[in-house]
Enzyme design. Structure first.
Site, PDB file in Angstrom:
ATOM      1  N   ALA A  23       0.749  -1.288   0.033  1.00  7.49           N
ATOM      2  CA  ALA A  23       0.042  -0.078   0.016  1.00  7.49           C
ATOM      3  C   ALA A  23       0.840   1.375  -0.246  1.00  7.49           C
ATOM      4  O   ALA A  23       0.195   2.396   0.174  1.00  7.49           O
ATOM      5  CB  ALA A  23      -0.850   0.056   1.116  1.00  7.49           C
ATOM      6  N   SER A 146      -4.055  -9.579 -13.866  1.00  5.70           N
ATOM      7  CA  SER A 146      -3.345  -8.813 -14.812  1.00  5.70           C
ATOM      8  C   SER A 146      -4.169  -9.319 -16.137  1.00  5.70           C
ATOM      9  O   SER A 146      -4.424 -10.577 -16.300  1.00  5.70           O
ATOM     10  CB  SER A 146      -2.043  -8.909 -14.828  1.00  5.70           C
ATOM     11  OG  SER A 146      -1.585  -8.165 -16.152  1.00  5.70           O
ATOM     12  N   TYR A 171       6.062 -13.671 -15.439  1.00  4.70           N
ATOM     13  CA  TYR A 171       5.091 -12.856 -15.069  1.00  4.70           C
ATOM     14  C   TYR A 171       3.690 -13.212 -15.445  1.00  4.70           C
ATOM     15  O   TYR A 171       2.675 -13.166 -14.610  1.00  4.70           O
ATOM     16  CB  TYR A 171       5.015 -11.329 -15.524  1.00  4.70           C
ATOM     17  CG  TYR A 171       4.215 -10.411 -15.057  1.00  4.70           C
ATOM     18  CD1 TYR A 171       4.246  -9.721 -13.580  1.00  4.70           C
ATOM     19  CD2 TYR A 171       3.296  -9.711 -15.936  1.00  4.70           C
ATOM     20  CE1 TYR A 171       3.422  -8.902 -13.195  1.00  4.70           C
ATOM     21  CE2 TYR A 171       2.227  -8.966 -15.388  1.00  4.70           C
ATOM     22  CZ  TYR A 171       2.371  -8.589 -14.202  1.00  4.70           C
ATOM     23  OH  TYR A 171       1.481  -7.548 -13.698  1.00  4.70           O
TER      24      TYR A 171
END
Length: 298
Positions: A23, A146, A171
């Site tokens: 965060a 994603s 990824y």
């Protein structure tokens, strides 16, 4: 007909407690900032205490009454993940866990336990942390994927990247794992009779600090492409919808509504058939228990 969800659609969150991993920057910071502005108590779960303190100072500059706290969390070290989970379990219950933290296309790096960093942080660390604290979460568990998951595949035989390392496929694999995890988690929560729900999201193409590992020519072109992509604040809209949206249900997957899901307001996103494969999800779940030593008990 709805035009899509933005930060303006986040209602009052007074009395609700959110834990947001990663965060201190990018999407996680923007998510924390909006939730704090709406009255939520936000726990910033981050690796670096100094960066977390700086992020809280920035949020309080805009929201002086913000209720914020810091929880050390390094998803690249499963021992530290377990320590962080103990601390969380000793504290107040959480309404929403937002699994936002991740890494994208770094040079070949291994976690403390020897797994390739992207799979280790993005999936294994998230799986372990979620598995340890899910009973402490009352409402929603958000997992960030994603659009890169659409070309992903997982090579279970080389999770340490000892045979080869190509950063984009690694990824993509980690982001596919995030969605497989989300769908399987929601199925298991439902089967256990839990009211807690798992929800997935993705930011489209958002200009955040994750782009720091892009090749130099692409990094130099990023400002020119900015009008076609989401800012970090806009990229956080699907996360905010997943965490707070009134009509969101377990197993939903949310993302930008623009062309190719690259940018725009948040709404339903498309997950691939492989990402929704329950057999593959069960295999990943079992392997993740073996690799992390964490059995969520679901």
């Amino acid at each position: 007909m709805s035009k899509g969800f933005t930060a303006d659609d986040v209602g009052a969150q007074t009395g609700r407690r959110f834990l947001v991993t990663g965060a201190n920057a990018g999407l996680g910071f923007e998510t924390a900032r909006v939730l704090a502005a709406r009255g939520g108590h936000v726990v910033l779960a981050c690796r670096d205490a100094g960066k977390a303190e700086a992020a809280m100072h920035r949020i309080r500059a805009d929201v002086p009454a913000a209720e914020l706290s810091f929880q050390p969390l390094d998803l690249a070290d499963l021992d530290q993940v377990k320590e962080a989970a103990k601390a969380v379990l000793a504290g107040p219950r959480i309404d929403v866990l937002i699994n936002n933290a991740g890494v994208m296309i770094p040079p070949k790096t291994l976690t403390e336990q020897g797994y390739e960093l992207q799979f280790g942080v993005n999936h294994l660390g998230t799986f372990a942390f979620t598995g340890l604290i899910h009973r402490h979460v009352d409402d929603r568990i958000v997992i960030t994927s994603s659009i890169a998951h659409k070309d992903g595949s997982i090579d279970f035989s080389d999770l340490s990247a000892s045979r080869s390392y190509h950063k984009w496929p690694r990824y993509q694999a980690s982001k596919l794992a995030n969605l497989l995890h989300m769908f399987e988690l929601d199925r298991r929560l439902g089967a256990a009779g839990r009211s807690t729900q798992a929800i997935g999201c993705h930011p489209g193409v958002a200009l955040t600090e994750l782009t720091r590992h892009l090749p130099f020519p692409l990094r130099t072109m990023t400002p020119l492409a900015a009008p076609f992509f989401n800012s970090a604040a806009q990229g956080a809209w699907p996360t905010l919808q997943a965490a707070t949206g009134a009509h969101v249900q377990g197993g939903d997957y949310l993302g930008p509504q623009g062309l190719g899901e690259i940018s725009g307001r948040s709404g339903p996103a498309r997950a691939t058939r492989i990402a929704r494969d329950p057999k593959l999800a069960r295999e990943l779940w079992a392997r993740s228990i073996d690799l992390t030593g964490v059995d969520p008990g679901l």
